[in-house]
Design a protein around this motif. Structure first.
Motif, PDB file in Angstrom:
ATOM      1  N   ALA A 162       0.827  -1.209   0.000  1.00 41.66           N
ATOM      2  CA  ALA A 162       0.000   0.000   0.000  1.00 41.66           C
ATOM      3  C   ALA A 162       0.861   1.258   0.000  1.00 41.66           C
ATOM      4  N   VAL A 163       1.957   1.260   0.772  1.00 40.35           N
ATOM      5  CA  VAL A 163       2.854   2.421   0.780  1.00 40.35           C
ATOM      6  C   VAL A 163       3.503   2.596  -0.589  1.00 40.35           C
ATOM      7  N   GLU A 164       3.938   1.479  -1.189  1.00 41.03           N
ATOM      8  CA  GLU A 164       4.526   1.571  -2.528  1.00 41.03           C
ATOM      9  C   GLU A 164       3.510   2.084  -3.546  1.00 41.03           C
ATOM     10  N   SER A 165       2.254   1.672  -3.379  1.00 40.14           N
ATOM     11  CA  SER A 165       1.228   2.121  -4.323  1.00 40.14           C
ATOM     12  C   SER A 165       0.944   3.610  -4.163  1.00 40.14           C
ATOM     13  N   LEU A 166       1.003   4.139  -2.942  1.00 45.11           N
ATOM     14  CA  LEU A 166       0.773   5.568  -2.740  1.00 45.11           C
ATOM     15  C   LEU A 166       1.850   6.422  -3.389  1.00 45.11           C
ATOM     16  N   CYS A 167       3.040   5.877  -3.563  1.00 45.22           N
ATOM     17  CA  CYS A 167       4.122   6.628  -4.208  1.00 45.22           C
ATOM     18  C   CYS A 167       3.945   6.725  -5.723  1.00 45.22           C
ATOM     19  N   LYS A 168       3.083   5.905  -6.279  1.00 46.28           N
ATOM     20  CA  LYS A 168       2.863   5.941  -7.725  1.00 46.28           C
ATOM     21  C   LYS A 168       2.006   7.154  -8.084  1.00 46.28           C
ATOM     22  N   ILE A 169       2.287   7.710  -9.250  1.00 39.97           N
ATOM     23  CA  ILE A 169       1.604   8.919  -9.701  1.00 39.97           C
ATOM     24  C   ILE A 169       0.307   8.536 -10.408  1.00 39.97           C
ATOM     25  N   THR A 170      -0.779   9.211 -10.051  1.00 44.40           N
ATOM     26  CA  THR A 170      -2.049   8.975 -10.726  1.00 44.40           C
ATOM     27  C   THR A 170      -2.146   9.832 -11.988  1.00 44.40           C
ATOM     28  N   GLU A 171      -3.156   9.563 -12.785  1.00 45.24           N
ATOM     29  CA  GLU A 171      -3.335  10.325 -14.014  1.00 45.24           C
ATOM     30  C   GLU A 171      -3.594  11.803 -13.719  1.00 45.24           C
ATOM     31  N   TYR A 172      -4.351  12.075 -12.685  1.00 50.40           N
ATOM     32  CA  TYR A 172      -4.658  13.459 -12.355  1.00 50.40           C
ATOM     33  C   TYR A 172      -3.426  14.194 -11.833  1.00 50.40           C
ATOM     34  N   GLN A 173      -2.608  13.523 -11.058  1.00 51.86           N
ATOM     35  CA  GLN A 173      -1.376  14.158 -10.576  1.00 51.86           C
ATOM     36  C   GLN A 173      -0.415  14.428 -11.723  1.00 51.86           C
ATOM     37  N   HIS A 174      -0.312  13.481 -12.654  1.00 55.67           N
ATOM     38  CA  HIS A 174       0.573  13.682 -13.800  1.00 55.67           C
ATOM     39  C   HIS A 174       0.095  14.850 -14.655  1.00 55.67           C
ATOM     40  N   GLU A 175      -1.201  14.948 -14.855  1.00 60.45           N
ATOM     41  CA  GLU A 175      -1.738  16.053 -15.646  1.00 60.45           C
ATOM     42  C   GLU A 175      -1.475  17.391 -14.961  1.00 60.45           C
ATOM     43  N   ALA A 176      -1.639  17.440 -13.646  1.00 58.08           N
ATOM     44  CA  ALA A 176      -1.396  18.686 -12.926  1.00 58.08           C
ATOM     45  C   ALA A 176       0.080  19.074 -12.951  1.00 58.08           C
ATOM     46  N   ARG A 177       0.956  18.094 -12.845  1.00 60.67           N
ATOM     47  CA  ARG A 177       2.396  18.398 -12.860  1.00 60.67           C
ATOM     48  C   ARG A 177       2.835  18.928 -14.210  1.00 60.67           C
ATOM     49  N   THR A 178       2.325  18.354 -15.294  1.00 56.23           N
ATOM     50  CA  THR A 178       2.711  18.829 -16.627  1.00 56.23           C
ATOM     51  C   THR A 178       2.090  20.178 -16.941  1.00 56.23           C
ATOM     52  N   THR A 179       0.914  20.454 -16.393  1.00 53.43           N
ATOM     53  CA  THR A 179       0.279  21.753 -16.626  1.00 53.43           C
ATOM     54  C   THR A 179       0.995  22.857 -15.861  1.00 53.43           C
ATOM     55  N   LEU A 180       1.405  22.558 -14.639  1.00 56.34           N
ATOM     56  CA  LEU A 180       2.079  23.542 -13.782  1.00 56.34           C
ATOM     57  C   LEU A 180       3.556  23.183 -13.677  1.00 56.34           C
ATOM     58  N   MET A 181       4.250  23.325 -14.779  1.00 54.20           N
ATOM     59  CA  MET A 181       5.661  22.937 -14.780  1.00 54.20           C
ATOM     60  C   MET A 181       6.485  23.809 -13.836  1.00 54.20           C
ATOM     61  N   ASP A 182       6.194  25.114 -13.817  1.00 56.95           N
ATOM     62  CA  ASP A 182       6.987  26.014 -12.976  1.00 56.95           C
ATOM     63  C   ASP A 182       6.636  25.887 -11.503  1.00 56.95           C
ATOM     64  N   THR A 183       5.430  25.477 -11.218  1.00 54.25           N
ATOM     65  CA  THR A 183       4.989  25.330  -9.822  1.00 54.25           C
ATOM     66  C   THR A 183       4.562  23.897  -9.558  1.00 54.25           C
ATOM     67  N   ALA A 184       5.371  22.949 -10.016  1.00 53.51           N
ATOM     68  CA  ALA A 184       5.021  21.537  -9.828  1.00 53.51           C
ATOM     69  C   ALA A 184       5.042  21.130  -8.364  1.00 53.51           C
ATOM     70  N   ASP A 185       5.727  21.916  -7.509  1.00 55.39           N
ATOM     71  CA  ASP A 185       5.763  21.563  -6.093  1.00 55.39           C
ATOM     72  C   ASP A 185       4.411  21.756  -5.415  1.00 55.39           C
ATOM     73  N   ARG A 186       3.482  22.435  -6.095  1.00 53.33           N
ATOM     74  CA  ARG A 186       2.146  22.577  -5.526  1.00 53.33           C
ATOM     75  C   ARG A 186       1.357  21.275  -5.606  1.00 53.33           C
ATOM     76  N   VAL A 187       1.778  20.363  -6.432  1.00 52.00           N
ATOM     77  CA  VAL A 187       1.094  19.072  -6.565  1.00 52.00           C
ATOM     78  C   VAL A 187       1.578  18.181  -5.426  1.00 52.00           C
ATOM     79  N   ALA A 188       0.728  17.979  -4.458  1.00 45.74           N
ATOM     80  CA  ALA A 188       1.101  17.190  -3.282  1.00 45.74           C
ATOM     81  C   ALA A 188       0.766  15.724  -3.514  1.00 45.74           C
ATOM     82  N   ASN A 189       1.435  14.862  -2.773  1.00 46.46           N
ATOM     83  CA  ASN A 189       1.182  13.418  -2.817  1.00 46.46           C
ATOM     84  C   ASN A 189       0.797  12.980  -1.409  1.00 46.46           C
TER      85      ASN A 189
END
Length: 711
Positions: free
Chosen positions: A129-156
């Protein structure tokens, strides 16, 4: 603000070890046809479910409610743990359905009681379960690519729900330590990977399941912080209906849901609510159905405080609350529109019950149901409506107050009561200065550091730090002399020219106070002419200082403006003492003048009455004397009295006293208190001052009016 909350990813870990095959000891009757069963037929024996079956059913209900209310962006990863872990689905949106999970669970099958319990452990599932939480979801990936300059706002962040049968509290602490160590290890691995994200926050919910009739070996514990990355809570629950209730409460807490119970649902054929009741055409019954939905559907209840009027009840030992709404006769015309302020997906709590299935079928057929708040008295208030759109049922929130589609309310009907002196013109100017306009992306906007929306929010916050809404509550915003300072002080930074303008405004206010100019002080709610001039300026200076203090943290020049105000309004102690003495003397003089005026009015009235009597008597005597005088032989009467002109009347007795005379007397009395009287006027005889008073004493001579001296 960080994107993606803890509820974005939920990992379910269900223990599949041999001890989960133990019976929960809750009997389930299978033979319910007691009346129609013939004689000689042996009834079916009751059965009981295993701990594994209870855990699977309750976890599936958790997932079903979540998928009904949140079909998107709320993801579940289901993991089964025995001698190894089995991941039944992924974070992809197409794998998020109860059908996929039930098919995968059917392939796993029940736990094997013959398996060696030493080889099985729930730790395998927790690590997965911990290993699975470290995996990036589709929504997180989309947010990171959209906010390249502020990718640190995408929390996990995520949550782990573990259903197991723990041995003791020590066993529970061991599971928590294992999860904490695994998070630290996985974060190190994810730091250098593009496909993994470090875990910033994880919630561990351990649910200890034990059979009915036994004592629990694990104690409940509320949420506590294990470390900066992990929080943990423990729930010890009996299997069966208690476990179902517990997970129902947890899904409401985890996803901000609320419960609504629809009461008085008619089950009779005239309404076609349930076609299965056709055979009971002569009878009718009312049923209740509980629905889960987002908490915002009850937001108006929370704001107005009418939640108790909506029938807030407590069930299951006070752990669960539901709002009761009453069924209204449904409308046959589904085209009718209602003004709604919100629509929220619903999920029945007991989806397999006959009332729930009848209600959902009734709504899916295109019918709408209005819901009202139960009241003991007064007219009914229809607050919600149930209707389906696109095969999904929504709870609509109806506006039970004044609609914005109607004529706008009078300004005297606002929340502040009958207030008519709102700063409407100033508010229009405020909106004009804070309008939002599209800003194209350019290197200048990127170099400024803040996005345009953030700068707009910051400006709006500065403009509203001190902004009175009512004219009678402010003084400085009604003064044209303060406008330059009020417009400049709200700026984020002041230039040197702005600072000079603000200081010049303060000096102008000091000059106004020195000249004793009037201020636009409101007298609403006060008696008389309002506060005195000194009090008016004190109110003005206090408000001006409050305005500048709210912006003093902006820059160093804002502080200099505040220092200028404090220096200008502070006066020397001797001047303050002189003003106090002056105010006291003026109060005493006003009081003395009032008393003098009252006495003078009384005396003037008495003198005028006496004078009238004297004038009448003199006229009569004059008439008699004239008759006697006309006779040549008549001597002049001995008792002839002097004429009116010869009478030396006092100054106040020379006719009726006019208003001018009264005012002159008052001024004379007031002036006499302000200087020392002339010594010669005090010693005068018959209104004639005697000159050379000491000459007789010095020379021994007596002076006559003709200037000749005698001894």
């Amino acid at each position: 603000m960080k994107m993606f909350s803890v509820s974005h990813k939920t990992a379910f870990v269900v223990d599949h070890c041999p001890y989960m095959a133990e019976s929960c000891r809750q009997q389930v009757e299978c033979d319910v046809l007691t009346k129609s069963r013939g004689q000689g037929m042996i009834p079916l024996a009751p059965v009981s479910k295993s701990l594994w079956t209870c855990a699977v059913e309750c976890s599936m209900e958790y997932c079903r409610i979540l998928y009904d209310v949140y079909p998107l962006r709320k993801l579940i990863n289901y993991i089964v743990s025995d001698s190894e872990f089995h991941i039944l689905n992924s974070w992809r949106q197409e794998d998020q359905s109860t059908h996929e999970l039930m098919s995968a669970l059917a392939a796993v099958g029940p736990p094997n009681p013959q398996e060696d319990p030493e080889c099985c452990s729930v730790l395998h599932g927790l690590v997965a379960a911990v290993e699975s939480l470290c995996k990036i979801t589709e929504y997180q990936h989309e947010a990171r690519t959209t906010l390249m300059d502020t990718a640190d706002r995408v929390a996990n962040r995520g949550r782990i729900i573990c259903l197991t049968n723990a041995k003791s509290d020590t066993h529970v602490r061991m599971l928590e330590d294992c999860v904490q160590e695994t998070i630290l290890e996985q974060n190190k691995m994810a730091a250098g990977s593009d496909r993994l994200m470090p875990i910033q926050q994880c919630e561990l919910v351990l649910v200890h399941i034990f059979p009915q009739g036994e004592d629990t070996l694990v104690s409940d514990r509320p949420k506590k912080e294990v470390s900066s990355l992990l929080t943990s809570e423990v729930h010890s629950v009996r299997a069966g209906r208690h476990l179902a209730t517990k997970l129902n409460i947890l899904v409401q807490q985890h996803f901000d849901l609320a419960s609504t119970t629809i009461t008085n649902i008619p089950m009779k054929p005239t309404l076609n609510v349930c076609e299965q009741e056709e055979q009971h055409a002569n009878t009718s019954a009312n049923y209740d159905v509980e629905l889960l939905h987002h908490r915002d559907a009850h937001l108006e209840f929370f704001k107005s405080g009418d939640l108790h009027m909506a029938g807030s009840t407590s069930r299951d030992s006070g752990l669960k609350e539901t709002v009761t709404l009453k069924w209204c006769t449904p409308r046959t015309n589904s085209v009718e529109l209602h003004y709604c302020t919100g629509a929220y997906r619903i999920s029945p709590t007991d989806v397999n019950s006959r009332p729930s299935s009848c209600l959902t079928n009734f709504l899916l057929n295109g019918r709408s149901v209005l819901l009202e708040q139960p009241r003991k008295s007064g007219s009914k208030v229809i607050s919600h409506m149930l209707s389906s759109h696109g095969g999904e049922i929504f709870l609509h929130v109806l506006n039970s107050t004044r609609s914005t589609l109607e004529d706008p309310p009078s300004i005297s009907e606002g929340c502040g009561g009958r207030v008519t002196d709102y700063r409407i013109t100033d508010f229009g100017e405020f909106m004009r200065e804070n309008r939002l306009t599209p800003v194209p992306e350019s290197p200048d906007t990127e170099a400024s550091g803040k996005p345009p929306a953030e700068r707009a929010k910051a400006q709006l916050e500065r403009y509203t730090r001190y902004w009175p809404m009512i004219i009678s509550q402010t003084t400085i915003f009604n003064m044209q002399a303060v406008v330059p300072l009020a417009n400049l002080i709200v700026k984020e930074s002041l230039s040197e020219e702005d600072l000079l303008t603000c200081q010049k405004t303060v000096y102008n206010l000091v000059d106004m106070e020195r000249k004793n100019d009037p201020l636009p002080i409101s007298t609403v709610g006060s008696r008389g002419k309002g506060p005195k001039r000194d009090e008016q300026y004190r109110i003005m200076w206090n408000e001006l200082e409050t305005l500048v203090k709210t912006h003093v943290a902006g820059s160093e020049r804002h502080q200099r403006v505040l220092d200028c105000i404090i220096a200008c309004r502070s006066k020397p102690p001797e001047e303050e003492e002189r003003k106090k003495r002056g105010r006291k003397r003026e109060d005493k003089e006003d009081k003395a003048e009032k008393n003098i005026n009252k006495d003078s009015e009384d005396k003037s009235w008495q003198e005028s009455e006496r004078l009238k009597g004297v004038v009448e008597r003199v006229k009569e005597e004059q008439g008699e004397s004239e008759v006697i005088k006309d006779s040549p032989d008549s001597p002049e009467p001995l008792n002839k009295k002097p004429r009116l002109e010869e009478i030396q009347l006092p100054e106040k007795a020379k006719g009726p006293v006019s208003l001018l005379t009264m005012w002159t007397n008052r001024i004379t009395v007031a002036n006499s208190r302000k200087h020392q009287e002339f010594a010669g006027r005090i010693s005068s005889v018959n209104n004639k001052a005697e000159l050379y008073q000491h000459l007789k004493d010095e020379n021994g001579m007596d002076l006559h009016e003709n200037g000749k001296a005698t001894r």
